[in-house]
Design a protein around this motif. Structure first.
Motif, PDB file in Angstrom:
ATOM      1  N   PRO A 139       0.833  -1.204   0.000  1.00 59.57           N
ATOM      2  CA  PRO A 139       0.000   0.000   0.000  1.00 59.57           C
ATOM      3  C   PRO A 139       0.868   1.255   0.000  1.00 59.57           C
ATOM      4  O   PRO A 139       2.056   1.203   0.303  1.00 59.57           O
ATOM      5  CB  PRO A 139      -0.764  -0.112   1.310  1.00 59.57           C
ATOM      6  CG  PRO A 139       0.189  -0.812   2.230  1.00 59.57           C
ATOM      7  CD  PRO A 139       0.959  -1.782   1.346  1.00 59.57           C
ATOM      8  N   ASN A 140       0.263   2.360  -0.335  1.00 56.99           N
ATOM      9  CA  ASN A 140       0.936   3.650  -0.296  1.00 56.99           C
ATOM     10  C   ASN A 140      -0.035   4.678   0.255  1.00 56.99           C
ATOM     11  O   ASN A 140      -1.001   4.983  -0.419  1.00 56.99           O
ATOM     12  CB  ASN A 140       1.415   4.058  -1.684  1.00 56.99           C
ATOM     13  CG  ASN A 140       2.365   5.244  -1.654  1.00 56.99           C
ATOM     14  OD1 ASN A 140       2.793   5.678  -0.604  1.00 56.99           O
ATOM     15  ND2 ASN A 140       2.671   5.755  -2.826  1.00 56.99           N
ATOM     16  N   PRO A 141       0.132   5.124   1.476  1.00 55.73           N
ATOM     17  CA  PRO A 141       1.312   4.981   2.339  1.00 55.73           C
ATOM     18  C   PRO A 141       1.446   3.580   2.937  1.00 55.73           C
ATOM     19  O   PRO A 141       0.463   2.874   3.085  1.00 55.73           O
ATOM     20  CB  PRO A 141       1.090   6.024   3.429  1.00 55.73           C
ATOM     21  CG  PRO A 141      -0.363   6.309   3.422  1.00 55.73           C
ATOM     22  CD  PRO A 141      -0.863   6.017   2.045  1.00 55.73           C
TER      23      PRO A 141
ATOM     24  N   ALA B  60      10.608   0.182 -12.705  1.00 54.02           N
ATOM     25  CA  ALA B  60       9.644   0.993 -11.947  1.00 54.02           C
ATOM     26  C   ALA B  60      10.423   1.926 -11.048  1.00 54.02           C
ATOM     27  O   ALA B  60      11.496   1.591 -10.543  1.00 54.02           O
ATOM     28  CB  ALA B  60       8.716   0.112 -11.138  1.00 54.02           C
ATOM     29  N   LYS B  61       9.846   3.116 -10.856  1.00 53.31           N
ATOM     30  CA  LYS B  61      10.404   4.102  -9.931  1.00 53.31           C
ATOM     31  C   LYS B  61       9.206   4.850  -9.357  1.00 53.31           C
ATOM     32  O   LYS B  61       8.461   5.479 -10.120  1.00 53.31           O
ATOM     33  CB  LYS B  61      11.353   5.044 -10.655  1.00 53.31           C
ATOM     34  CG  LYS B  61      12.003   6.081  -9.772  1.00 53.31           C
ATOM     35  CD  LYS B  61      12.951   6.944 -10.603  1.00 53.31           C
ATOM     36  CE  LYS B  61      13.578   8.015  -9.743  1.00 53.31           C
ATOM     37  NZ  LYS B  61      14.460   8.874 -10.549  1.00 53.31           N
ATOM     38  N   GLN B  62       9.018   4.744  -8.049  1.00 53.48           N
ATOM     39  CA  GLN B  62       7.808   5.313  -7.454  1.00 53.48           C
ATOM     40  C   GLN B  62       8.092   5.876  -6.068  1.00 53.48           C
ATOM     41  O   GLN B  62       8.863   5.311  -5.306  1.00 53.48           O
ATOM     42  CB  GLN B  62       6.726   4.236  -7.361  1.00 53.48           C
ATOM     43  CG  GLN B  62       5.409   4.753  -6.856  1.00 53.48           C
ATOM     44  CD  GLN B  62       4.337   3.688  -6.916  1.00 53.48           C
ATOM     45  OE1 GLN B  62       4.358   2.788  -7.746  1.00 53.48           O
ATOM     46  NE2 GLN B  62       3.377   3.767  -6.020  1.00 53.48           N
ATOM     47  N   LYS B  63       7.429   6.996  -5.748  1.00 52.98           N
ATOM     48  CA  LYS B  63       7.498   7.569  -4.403  1.00 52.98           C
ATOM     49  C   LYS B  63       6.573   6.783  -3.489  1.00 52.98           C
ATOM     50  O   LYS B  63       5.443   6.493  -3.852  1.00 52.98           O
ATOM     51  CB  LYS B  63       7.057   9.026  -4.407  1.00 52.98           C
ATOM     52  CG  LYS B  63       8.036   9.977  -5.004  1.00 52.98           C
ATOM     53  CD  LYS B  63       7.508  11.388  -4.887  1.00 52.98           C
ATOM     54  CE  LYS B  63       8.408  12.356  -5.606  1.00 52.98           C
ATOM     55  NZ  LYS B  63       7.878  13.721  -5.588  1.00 52.98           N
ATOM     56  N   ILE B  64       7.075   6.481  -2.313  1.00 49.32           N
ATOM     57  CA  ILE B  64       6.288   5.774  -1.292  1.00 49.32           C
ATOM     58  C   ILE B  64       6.362   6.594  -0.009  1.00 49.32           C
ATOM     59  O   ILE B  64       7.442   7.048   0.371  1.00 49.32           O
ATOM     60  CB  ILE B  64       6.833   4.343  -1.051  1.00 49.32           C
ATOM     61  CG1 ILE B  64       6.747   3.504  -2.317  1.00 49.32           C
ATOM     62  CG2 ILE B  64       6.123   3.675   0.115  1.00 49.32           C
ATOM     63  CD1 ILE B  64       5.338   3.182  -2.763  1.00 49.32           C
ATOM     64  N   ILE B  65       5.240   6.749   0.634  1.00 46.56           N
ATOM     65  CA  ILE B  65       5.170   7.472   1.899  1.00 46.56           C
ATOM     66  C   ILE B  65       5.083   6.480   3.047  1.00 46.56           C
ATOM     67  O   ILE B  65       4.321   5.536   2.994  1.00 46.56           O
ATOM     68  CB  ILE B  65       3.948   8.413   1.916  1.00 46.56           C
ATOM     69  CG1 ILE B  65       4.070   9.431   0.788  1.00 46.56           C
ATOM     70  CG2 ILE B  65       3.817   9.101   3.264  1.00 46.56           C
ATOM     71  CD1 ILE B  65       2.806  10.224   0.561  1.00 46.56           C
ATOM     72  N   LYS B  66       5.886   6.733   4.074  1.00 47.21           N
ATOM     73  CA  LYS B  66       5.774   5.936   5.299  1.00 47.21           C
ATOM     74  C   LYS B  66       5.434   6.883   6.426  1.00 47.21           C
ATOM     75  O   LYS B  66       5.961   7.924   6.579  1.00 47.21           O
ATOM     76  CB  LYS B  66       7.052   5.194   5.647  1.00 47.21           C
ATOM     77  CG  LYS B  66       6.867   4.481   6.997  1.00 47.21           C
ATOM     78  CD  LYS B  66       7.973   3.553   7.314  1.00 47.21           C
ATOM     79  CE  LYS B  66       7.573   2.680   8.460  1.00 47.21           C
ATOM     80  NZ  LYS B  66       7.954   3.026   9.761  1.00 47.21           N
TER      81      LYS B  66
ATOM     82  N   VAL C   4      11.290   4.065  -4.445  1.00 44.16           N
ATOM     83  CA  VAL C   4      11.514   2.636  -4.664  1.00 44.16           C
ATOM     84  C   VAL C   4      11.800   2.431  -6.144  1.00 44.16           C
ATOM     85  O   VAL C   4      11.053   2.908  -7.003  1.00 44.16           O
ATOM     86  CB  VAL C   4      10.284   1.800  -4.237  1.00 44.16           C
ATOM     87  CG1 VAL C   4      10.518   0.326  -4.527  1.00 44.16           C
ATOM     88  CG2 VAL C   4       9.989   2.011  -2.759  1.00 44.16           C
ATOM     89  N   LYS C   5      12.895   1.733  -6.430  1.00 51.68           N
ATOM     90  CA  LYS C   5      13.249   1.380  -7.805  1.00 51.68           C
ATOM     91  C   LYS C   5      13.276  -0.132  -7.929  1.00 51.68           C
ATOM     92  O   LYS C   5      13.763  -0.830  -7.042  1.00 51.68           O
ATOM     93  CB  LYS C   5      14.632   1.910  -8.187  1.00 51.68           C
ATOM     94  CG  LYS C   5      14.716   3.399  -8.345  1.00 51.68           C
ATOM     95  CD  LYS C   5      16.117   3.776  -8.815  1.00 51.68           C
ATOM     96  CE  LYS C   5      16.307   5.270  -8.865  1.00 51.68           C
ATOM     97  NZ  LYS C   5      17.672   5.619  -9.288  1.00 51.68           N
TER      98      LYS C   5
END
Length: 107
Positions: free
Chosen positions: A31-33, A101-107, A90-91
């Motif tokens: 999931p994101n976040p 793939a290259k994506q921003k993920i929030i934690k 994340v790559k």
């Protein structure tokens, strides 16, 4: 009485091979976040060693995980549990060094 005659038409196509086509190529992250575990689903890509790389916002590598991908649809779990609340990149990189793939993920 409120009932009506309804007509419906359908177009059905059979490929006749009896073989299910491969999944549409793609990589999804959820999931994101994320709270603890990020699930990366890899579909329809070639087999080989894939790198799953997580960078913090300053560009520092914080997770590096290598997995053998050999199925047409496979999931990989990345543990974010020990990471601070922040934004991460994340790559997903294949065996040839291509970024899939290259994506921003929030934690």
């Amino acid at each position: 009485d409120g009932l009506r005659n309804t007509k419906a038409s359908f177009n059905i196509t059979f490929n006749g091979t009896g073989v299910t086509p491969p999944p549409t190529p793609g990589i999804s992250l959820a999931p994101n976040p994320v709270k603890d575990i990020l699930t990366v689903t890899v579909k329809g890509t070639g087999a080989g060693k894939y790198q799953f790389l997580v960078y913090d916002i300053l560009g520092r590598l914080v997770i590096s995980q290598t997995e053998d991908i050999y199925l047409s649809a496979q999931t990989v779990k990345l543990n974010f549990g020990n990471l601070a609340t922040a934004i991460y990149i994340v790559k997903v990189v294949d065996a040839d060094g291509n970024i899939l793939a290259k994506q921003k993920i929030i934690k």
